[in-house]
Write a protein that holds these residues in place. Structure first.
Motif, PDB file in Angstrom:
ATOM      1  N   GLU A  82      -3.608 -17.270  34.425  1.00 22.39           N
ATOM      2  CA  GLU A  82      -3.770 -18.686  34.082  1.00 22.39           C
ATOM      3  C   GLU A  82      -2.613 -19.105  33.167  1.00 22.39           C
ATOM      4  OE1 GLU A  82      -4.460 -17.648  30.079  1.00 22.39           O
ATOM      5  OE2 GLU A  82      -4.350 -19.700  30.774  1.00 22.39           O
ATOM      6  N   ASN A 131       4.907 -16.458  29.307  1.00 23.01           N
ATOM      7  CA  ASN A 131       4.477 -16.706  27.924  1.00 23.01           C
ATOM      8  C   ASN A 131       5.512 -16.225  26.927  1.00 23.01           C
ATOM      9  OD1 ASN A 131       2.155 -18.109  28.193  1.00 23.01           O
ATOM     10  ND2 ASN A 131       0.922 -16.677  27.002  1.00 23.01           N
ATOM     11  N   LEU A 173       8.419 -18.606  26.712  1.00 24.75           N
ATOM     12  CA  LEU A 173       8.108 -19.812  25.917  1.00 24.75           C
ATOM     13  C   LEU A 173       8.134 -19.482  24.425  1.00 24.75           C
ATOM     14  CD1 LEU A 173       5.216 -21.197  28.143  1.00 24.75           C
ATOM     15  CD2 LEU A 173       7.484 -22.250  27.821  1.00 24.75           C
ATOM     16  N   LEU A 214      11.020 -26.999  22.422  1.00 27.59           N
ATOM     17  CA  LEU A 214      12.171 -26.887  21.512  1.00 27.59           C
ATOM     18  C   LEU A 214      11.856 -27.624  20.215  1.00 27.59           C
ATOM     19  CD1 LEU A 214      15.412 -27.376  23.695  1.00 27.59           C
ATOM     20  CD2 LEU A 214      14.631 -25.285  22.559  1.00 27.59           C
ATOM     21  N   ASN A 215      10.564 -27.661  19.833  1.00 25.36           N
ATOM     22  CA  ASN A 215      10.181 -28.309  18.569  1.00 25.36           C
ATOM     23  C   ASN A 215      10.180 -27.261  17.455  1.00 25.36           C
ATOM     24  OD1 ASN A 215       9.696 -30.600  20.110  1.00 25.36           O
ATOM     25  ND2 ASN A 215       7.593 -29.942  20.520  1.00 25.36           N
ATOM     26  N   TYR A 255       5.118 -20.085  16.009  1.00 23.25           N
ATOM     27  CA  TYR A 255       4.017 -20.197  16.989  1.00 23.25           C
ATOM     28  C   TYR A 255       2.824 -19.354  16.549  1.00 23.25           C
ATOM     29  CZ  TYR A 255       6.056 -15.827  18.767  1.00 23.25           C
ATOM     30  OH  TYR A 255       6.566 -14.540  18.877  1.00 23.25           O
ATOM     31  N   PHE A 275       0.471 -16.388  22.511  1.00 25.80           N
ATOM     32  CA  PHE A 275       1.858 -15.984  22.284  1.00 25.80           C
ATOM     33  C   PHE A 275       1.978 -14.705  21.437  1.00 25.80           C
ATOM     34  CE2 PHE A 275       3.971 -20.387  23.065  1.00 25.80           C
ATOM     35  CZ  PHE A 275       3.722 -20.226  24.410  1.00 25.80           C
ATOM     36  N   PHE A 302      -4.064 -23.817  14.992  1.00 32.48           N
ATOM     37  CA  PHE A 302      -2.694 -23.352  15.295  1.00 32.48           C
ATOM     38  C   PHE A 302      -1.877 -24.419  15.993  1.00 32.48           C
ATOM     39  CE2 PHE A 302      -2.188 -22.419  19.837  1.00 32.48           C
ATOM     40  CZ  PHE A 302      -3.487 -22.511  20.316  1.00 32.48           C
ATOM     41  N   LYS A 303      -2.577 -25.442  16.482  1.00 34.17           N
ATOM     42  CA  LYS A 303      -1.896 -26.593  17.110  1.00 34.17           C
ATOM     43  C   LYS A 303      -2.898 -27.728  17.165  1.00 34.17           C
ATOM     44  CE  LYS A 303      -1.887 -26.734  21.735  1.00 34.17           C
ATOM     45  NZ  LYS A 303      -1.815 -26.391  23.176  1.00 34.17           N
ATOM     46  N   ARG A 328       6.066 -29.510  10.358  1.00 33.44           N
ATOM     47  CA  ARG A 328       6.113 -29.888  11.773  1.00 33.44           C
ATOM     48  C   ARG A 328       7.021 -31.082  12.033  1.00 33.44           C
ATOM     49  NH1 ARG A 328       3.986 -25.840  14.989  1.00 33.44           N
ATOM     50  NH2 ARG A 328       2.055 -25.049  14.121  1.00 33.44           N
TER      51      ARG A 328
HETATM   52  C1  UDX Z   1       0.183 -20.942  25.557  1.00 29.84           C
HETATM   53  C2  UDX Z   1       0.957 -21.246  26.826  1.00 29.84           C
HETATM   54  O1  UDX Z   1       1.604 -22.509  26.698  1.00 29.84           O
HETATM   55  C3  UDX Z   1      -0.014 -21.295  28.013  1.00 29.84           C
HETATM   56  O2  UDX Z   1       0.724 -21.498  29.203  1.00 29.84           O
HETATM   57  C4  UDX Z   1      -0.755 -19.952  28.076  1.00 29.84           C
HETATM   58  O3  UDX Z   1      -1.685 -19.956  29.148  1.00 29.84           O
HETATM   59  C5  UDX Z   1      -1.490 -19.699  26.783  1.00 29.84           C
HETATM   60  O4  UDX Z   1      -0.560 -19.714  25.686  1.00 29.84           O
HETATM   61  P1  UDX Z   1      -1.336 -22.245  23.839  1.00 29.84           P
HETATM   62  O5  UDX Z   1      -1.136 -21.016  23.010  1.00 29.84           O
HETATM   63  O6  UDX Z   1      -2.700 -22.770  24.028  1.00 29.84           O
HETATM   64  O7  UDX Z   1      -0.713 -22.000  25.342  1.00 29.84           O
HETATM   65  O8  UDX Z   1      -0.508 -23.446  23.172  1.00 29.84           O
HETATM   66  P2  UDX Z   1       0.984 -23.937  23.224  1.00 29.84           P
HETATM   67  O9  UDX Z   1       0.950 -25.405  23.367  1.00 29.84           O
HETATM   68  O10 UDX Z   1       1.798 -23.146  24.174  1.00 29.84           O
HETATM   69  O11 UDX Z   1       1.517 -23.624  21.715  1.00 29.84           O
HETATM   70  C6  UDX Z   1       1.581 -22.291  21.304  1.00 29.84           C
HETATM   71  C7  UDX Z   1       2.168 -22.276  19.888  1.00 29.84           C
HETATM   72  O12 UDX Z   1       3.558 -22.648  19.926  1.00 29.84           O
HETATM   73  C8  UDX Z   1       1.485 -23.239  18.916  1.00 29.84           C
HETATM   74  O13 UDX Z   1       1.351 -22.608  17.653  1.00 29.84           O
HETATM   75  C9  UDX Z   1       2.479 -24.390  18.800  1.00 29.84           C
HETATM   76  O14 UDX Z   1       2.417 -25.016  17.526  1.00 29.84           O
HETATM   77  C10 UDX Z   1       3.802 -23.659  18.957  1.00 29.84           C
HETATM   78  N1  UDX Z   1       4.884 -24.507  19.466  1.00 29.84           N
HETATM   79  C11 UDX Z   1       4.792 -25.018  20.730  1.00 29.84           C
HETATM   80  C12 UDX Z   1       6.003 -24.723  18.675  1.00 29.84           C
HETATM   81  O15 UDX Z   1       6.070 -24.267  17.527  1.00 29.84           O
HETATM   82  N2  UDX Z   1       7.037 -25.453  19.165  1.00 29.84           N
HETATM   83  C13 UDX Z   1       6.993 -25.987  20.431  1.00 29.84           C
HETATM   84  O16 UDX Z   1       7.956 -26.652  20.814  1.00 29.84           O
HETATM   85  C14 UDX Z   1       5.832 -25.771  21.222  1.00 29.84           C
END
Ligand code: UDX
Length: 437
Positions: A152, A209, A212, A251-252, A257, A262, A320-321, A410
């Motif tokens: 997924e 993952n 990313l 790219l934020n 993360y 992750f 966490f988000k 952020r």
């Molecule tokens: C992630 C993957 O995106 C998803 O495809 C996988 O199935 C599960 O793991 P998730 O962990 O729910 O999803 O959230 P995501 O939006 O990816 O953010 C993960 C972390 O990265 C968060 O802590 C977020 O704050 C951080 N993040 C994300 C950044 O710091 N900068 C960014 O640009 C994007």
């Protein structure tokens, strides 16, 4: 239409089971946690996921979705069984697959006809081979159970939309029969279906993952350089993002993360790579940068305050988000732990995650508004970019704080405006020099 058993009703299992019902399949979601199952049967959901509860209600009412604590009964009533149990990190960083193994045993014992056993949980590559071996050992007669992989890509907070509008559907199979069944399952979803072998499907998940996570660590590393040379990481990210090969998303720059995926997937991928004889240096670097980023934010806060002892720090955002109540690997946990260890007073506000944080840190003062958290605070730390925080009345915040130090983890505020308002404002990768005008 397929008859489906979903084993595990966590963030992945519950969303996947509900959405598979939504697109016309008959789904039984199973969990050994009786209280969770009774909550679900009552039409309530035990997690915060926008848009999920009405779908659970609708599909339960339509008879496409039901809940049970019996794997055996649900397996016998189904032709496809999903393994959606948790695969938590072990001390050595590898994934704990004991729940996957236990689920495999239960299915092997219960299966009384051809059954497709599908990995939905994120598992290291070659887990499918281990599941097959377990099935071979356990099957009293000819094994009815075939293995497949269907990783997924749901993000918490947008999981329902991500499921119903995926960029792609990955199906790792060993037979045309399994492929046909999986295609039928997803036939109402418009998205490319990539059919692979099982190992490749498992790798696509970890590789995606981890990429990313690496992209986030990369921009956080660029942010550190921006702070040293007086550049603006937001502008750098914008300029990079126009290149279609790079893309602006993920790219934020921020505080690093977190989440249930992750950190766990990166350490599990490093571990499995080591086990098969590859030293995943670039991924180890991404994990190290992520840890550095959190300590960099704390160092910025400490430099602004000199000491934490007896200071009052307000923290806005705990999850966490945004759009989730999930605290797993949330950077706010590291921040609160350090602040309490150094005898600071911590006040916190989060729209949905405070109840969960109370279990971890009962001595923190939980406030029912961001203003209460800012009241008499010596510094305010933005740890999660909830939309409501970018609409705060900053004049009011400035009035009620003890000293007006804001650490914007952020980058939700505009540095020039914050400076004009008289805040001592720190953010990520946007050094003051970039805003001298
Ligand atoms: C992630 C993957 O995106 C998803 O495809 C996988 O199935 C599960 O793991 P998730 O962990 O729910 O999803 O959230 P995501 O939006 O990816 O953010 C993960 C972390 O990265 C968060 O802590 C977020 O704050 C951080 N993040 C994300 C950044 O710091 N900068 C960014 O640009 C994007």
């Amino acid at each position: 239409m397929k008859r489906v058993c979903m084993v595990g009703t966590g963030y992945v299992g519950l969303v996947t089971g509900t959405c598979l019902a939504e697109v016309g399949n008959k789904v039984i979601c199973v969990d050994k946690d009786e209280s969770k199952i009774s909550t679900l049967k009552a039409g309530k959901i035990p997690i915060y996921e926008p848009g999920l509860e009405p779908l659970v209600r609708k599909n339960s009412k339509a008879g496409r979705l039901s809940f049970s604590t019996s794997v055996a009964d649900a397996v016998r009533a189904s032709e496809i069984v999903f393994i959606a149990v948790n695969t938590p990190p072990q001390k050595d960083g590898g994934a704990d697959l004991s729940f996957v193994e236990a689920c495999t045993r239960e299915v092997a014992r219960a299966a009384n006809k051809y059954t497709l056993l599908v990995e939905k949980s994120t598992v290291p590559v070659k887990t499918g081979e281990r599941i097959r071996k377990t099935l071979e050992v356990l099957s009293q007669s000819k094994s009815f159970v075939e293995v497949a992989s269907n990783p997924e890509f749901l993000r918490e907070g947008t999981a329902v939309n991500d499921f119903l509008n995926p960029d792609r559907i990955i199906i790792g199979v060993q037979s045309k029969k399994a492929e046909a069944m999986m295609r039928d399952l997803y036939k109402k979803i418009k998205a490319p279906i990539i059919v692979t072998d099982i190992n490749s499907a498992e790798l696509i998940k970890h590789a995606s993952n981890s990429f990313l996570a690496m992209k986030i660590s990369y921009i956080n590393a660029i942010a550190q350089i921006c702070e040293k040379v007086g550049a603006d990481v937001e502008k750098v990210a914008e300029g990079m993002g126009y290149d279609k090969r790079i893309g602006r998303s993920f790219l934020n720059a921020g505080i690093g993360y977190g989440g249930s995926c992750f950190p766990k997937d990166v350490s599990a991928f490093i571990k499995i790579s080591e086990e098969v004889g590859y030293d995943f240096k670039i991924l180890k670097g991404a994990a190290a940068v992520n840890e550095d980023q959190k300590s960099h934010v704390l160092k910025t806060l400490k430099e602004a305050l000199w000491t934490f002892k007896d200071k009052t720090i307000g923290i806005l955002g705990l999850s966490f988000k945004p759009e989730t109540d999930d605290l797993r690997n949330a950077p706010a946990i590291d921040f609160i732990q350090t602040l309490l260890d150094e005898q600071a007073q911590v006040k916190a506000y989060d729209p949905v995650a405070m109840e969960k944080m109370k279990q971890l840190f009962p001595t923190v003062e939980y406030c029912d508004s961001p203003y209460k958290a800012a009241q008499k605070a010596d510094a305010l730390l933005i740890a999660t970019e909830w939309k409501e925080f970018s609409q705060l009345d900053l004049k009011r915040i400035k009035k009620i704080m003890n000293t007006n130090i804001i650490i914007d983890g952020r980058n939700i505020f505009d540095p020039t405006a914050m400076k004009k308002m008289g805040f001592t404002y720190h953010c990520i990768g946007r050094s003051p020099k970039a805003f001298e005008n």
